[in-house]
Design a protein around this motif. Sequence first.
Motif, mmCIF file in Angstrom:
data_model
loop_
_atom_site.group_PDB
_atom_site.id
_atom_site.type_symbol
_atom_site.label_atom_id
_atom_site.label_comp_id
_atom_site.label_asym_id
_atom_site.label_seq_id
_atom_site.Cartn_x
_atom_site.Cartn_y
_atom_site.Cartn_z
ATOM 1 N N LEU B 61 -88.562 -16.443 47.744
ATOM 2 C CA LEU B 61 -89.280 -17.720 47.694
ATOM 3 C C LEU B 61 -88.984 -18.529 48.946
ATOM 4 C CD1 LEU B 61 -88.922 -18.755 43.943
ATOM 5 C CD2 LEU B 61 -90.799 -17.611 45.090
ATOM 6 N N GLY B 62 -88.328 -17.897 49.913
ATOM 7 C CA GLY B 62 -87.958 -18.627 51.116
ATOM 8 C C GLY B 62 -88.740 -18.217 52.341
ATOM 9 N N HIS B 63 -89.784 -17.411 52.160
ATOM 10 C CA HIS B 63 -90.447 -16.861 53.334
ATOM 11 C C HIS B 63 -91.084 -17.886 54.242
ATOM 12 C CE1 HIS B 63 -89.535 -12.760 53.029
ATOM 13 N NE2 HIS B 63 -90.604 -12.325 53.650
ATOM 14 N N PHE B 125 -82.370 -21.168 51.231
ATOM 15 C CA PHE B 125 -82.589 -20.928 52.655
ATOM 16 C C PHE B 125 -83.775 -21.742 53.167
ATOM 17 C CE2 PHE B 125 -84.900 -18.174 55.734
ATOM 18 C CZ PHE B 125 -84.099 -18.463 56.818
ATOM 19 N N LEU B 126 -84.821 -21.817 52.352
ATOM 20 C CA LEU B 126 -85.992 -22.613 52.708
ATOM 21 C C LEU B 126 -85.598 -24.065 52.970
ATOM 22 C CD1 LEU B 126 -89.226 -22.677 50.488
ATOM 23 C CD2 LEU B 126 -88.351 -24.686 51.617
ATOM 24 N N PHE B 127 -84.823 -24.639 52.045
ATOM 25 C CA PHE B 127 -84.507 -26.061 52.188
ATOM 26 C C PHE B 127 -83.511 -26.312 53.324
ATOM 27 C CE2 PHE B 127 -86.405 -26.170 47.936
ATOM 28 C CZ PHE B 127 -87.374 -27.114 48.196
ATOM 29 N N VAL B 216 -89.143 -6.800 58.693
ATOM 30 C CA VAL B 216 -90.556 -6.642 59.053
ATOM 31 C C VAL B 216 -91.383 -7.743 58.396
ATOM 32 C CG1 VAL B 216 -92.566 -5.155 58.853
ATOM 33 C CG2 VAL B 216 -90.363 -4.169 59.446
ATOM 34 N N SER B 217 -91.081 -7.989 57.134
ATOM 35 C CA SER B 217 -91.791 -9.014 56.398
ATOM 36 C C SER B 217 -91.583 -10.386 57.047
ATOM 37 C CB SER B 217 -91.272 -8.986 54.953
ATOM 38 O OG SER B 217 -91.776 -10.025 54.210
ATOM 39 N N ALA B 218 -90.341 -10.710 57.386
ATOM 40 C CA ALA B 218 -90.038 -12.006 58.001
ATOM 41 C C ALA B 218 -90.695 -12.129 59.376
ATOM 42 C CB ALA B 218 -88.523 -12.180 58.121
ATOM 43 N N GLY B 219 -90.631 -11.063 60.175
ATOM 44 C CA GLY B 219 -91.222 -11.103 61.503
ATOM 45 C C GLY B 219 -92.727 -11.304 61.459
ATOM 46 N N MET B 220 -93.397 -10.638 60.510
ATOM 47 C CA MET B 220 -94.848 -10.803 60.372
ATOM 48 C C MET B 220 -95.200 -12.235 59.998
ATOM 49 S SD MET B 220 -96.541 -8.119 61.126
ATOM 50 C CE MET B 220 -98.070 -8.913 60.636
ATOM 51 N N ILE B 245 -96.561 -23.336 50.739
ATOM 52 C CA ILE B 245 -97.009 -22.125 51.445
ATOM 53 C C ILE B 245 -96.312 -20.899 50.850
ATOM 54 C CG2 ILE B 245 -97.147 -20.947 53.672
ATOM 55 C CD1 ILE B 245 -97.299 -23.610 55.035
ATOM 56 N N THR B 246 -95.028 -21.047 50.575
ATOM 57 C CA THR B 246 -94.303 -19.960 49.907
ATOM 58 C C THR B 246 -94.947 -19.637 48.573
ATOM 59 O OG1 THR B 246 -92.045 -19.950 50.790
ATOM 60 C CG2 THR B 246 -92.253 -19.637 48.465
ATOM 61 N N ILE B 247 -95.184 -20.700 47.782
ATOM 62 C CA ILE B 247 -95.793 -20.497 46.468
ATOM 63 C C ILE B 247 -97.133 -19.795 46.630
ATOM 64 C CG2 ILE B 247 -96.653 -21.665 44.384
ATOM 65 C CD1 ILE B 247 -93.741 -22.132 44.602
ATOM 66 N N GLY B 248 -97.895 -20.227 47.644
ATOM 67 C CA GLY B 248 -99.199 -19.609 47.896
ATOM 68 C C GLY B 248 -99.082 -18.114 48.106
#
Lengths: 244, 344
Positions: B61-63, B125-127, B216-220, B245-248
């Motif tokens: 949930l932190g992407h 991490f998001l916050f 890979v996911s984070a870099g994209m 945006i994460t929720i989206g």
Amino acid sequence: MSAILLEVDHLTKRFGGVTAVNECSFEVQEGSITALIGPNGSGKTTAFNMITGYLKADSGHIRFRGDLIERPRPADLYRRGLSRTFQQARIFPELSVEENLVIAAGYSWRQLFGRRVSRADQDRARQILAEFRLESLLELPAADLSYGQRKLLEFAAVLMSNPKLVLLDEPTAGVNPVMIDTMERHIRERNAAGVTFLIVEHDMQLVMRLCDPVIVLDQGSKIAFGTPLEVQSDPLVLEAYLGG
Amino acid sequence: MKRMITRAGLIRAGVFFALLIIVPILGGPVWLLNLLIFTVMYAALSSSWNLLGGLAGYPSLGHVAFFGIGAYAFALTFSGSVGDGYSPFLVLPVIGIAVGLLSLPIGWVSMRTRADVFAIVTITFLFITQTLAFNLTKITGGAQGASVAAPPFDPATYDWPFYYAMIVLLAIAMGISFYFSRSKIGLSLSTVRADEDKAHGVGVRVTAVKLIAFAVSAGMVAMVGGVWAYYIGFIYPQFAVDPLITIGMVLMAFLGGRGTLWGPVLGSFILVPAQQFFAQSFGASQLYLLAYAAVFLVIMLFLPRGILPSISDRLRRRRAAALGAARDAEAHTADAVTPEEVKA
């Protein structure tokens, strides 16, 4: 020829106030089919979990093929040739039968980036399925298998990596009599081909005809060790099973 | 489910991307292209999230933190000048790789937990990232925001480069997703998702494949963030690192079907327009969020695993039933299998 393949040395595990495995020591000779038996709660599965790195021992250690295993970890041990099955037949239900076998065969870093199932993988999977007479199941999702078939699949999968020692946790629990015979035959065949087995099993008839030696645990400690006949007439064993 | 490059799959992808590509050329209202930019952006985000959340079963949930980091990396690099306007796009892979590497320690720590705990660790991490964006004022400008220099694009086709950049990122994300599912990486990730402990026990390189998926996911996601910052032109911490945006990304992947190639795309093409439609019809009030939630709840109630898996399940069951019926008919004519045969 009778080298010690696995050495368990004073293994101990406590859960709160309960000592599940207490200073337990035993050895498994290369080429044997060793049984680990004992009444419910005697610590057989806990010992299995420590040997295979699923549970950290409070004290004691294990040696495999002569090497002291400092921090047993399942994946490392698997690559060294020690693998196990679970009491509840753990397979990957979302994957096909073929994929369940292929993933257990191990792969190099280069293969990790290669094909999901290569031609060579297919051949290996087919070969072992033929041996288990399960060819017709190759493409089925593993979720569609019966419980007995799942046990066979899990067993076949751990053999994919050519292990030296296989720990079987109740290989025949909950499967029909025909399947028990099948399982026994496969264990014998593989043993003849050089695989050593350590088996937790409640079916005493099977243990008595298949295994030698037999290790008996009670309340976390080894109370007897010997041939099936010796163990059967051991007063300590009778007391542990029948209560005293 | 055979994962082969089938002709049908190639045609599907070809038609889909061809349609996306010709929309601006055919013309149409300005709002349509604007809507499409955000739809494709979310499709790219959701597809990237899916590499970790869907394939490996680690629901981050932190992407959006990586999205924000990518956005700021872009904005800070191009706050002065963007030259001809096109060359900044070439810096995106550098941002993607840098953020991917940066994400490795974060992935390594957070993926020592699983499932719900993992989700909470990644929210934290998001916050943290958002707080840093607010407070590292010397770098980010804090609440004042950070700006990107405006590119000298022709006003008539100003949106086009951003739109096509998003399409390229979506194609890359889907390409990686496809590659993963066809390689041992994908096979290993499936075992991690199904039963991580058992996966260890059959020698799967669990930590390695989890970290590959995470990075890979984070870099994209960071690259998408870069294009977004460029398009928006001015970024603030609360929008660059916006929990919505994460929720989206998560909702769209859940809606379309986690772990599938087209699920996140389908989810985005339903939810983004729906969101815009509700936002417009309910005006400035927040009521649109209720309608948005209602759509989502209804679909989750009836198709809990997402649209695509539910449909393919239903097809498979129907096919299996048909097959079973055929086999039964055959069995009546042939002899029953005896136990001896099973044994042999």
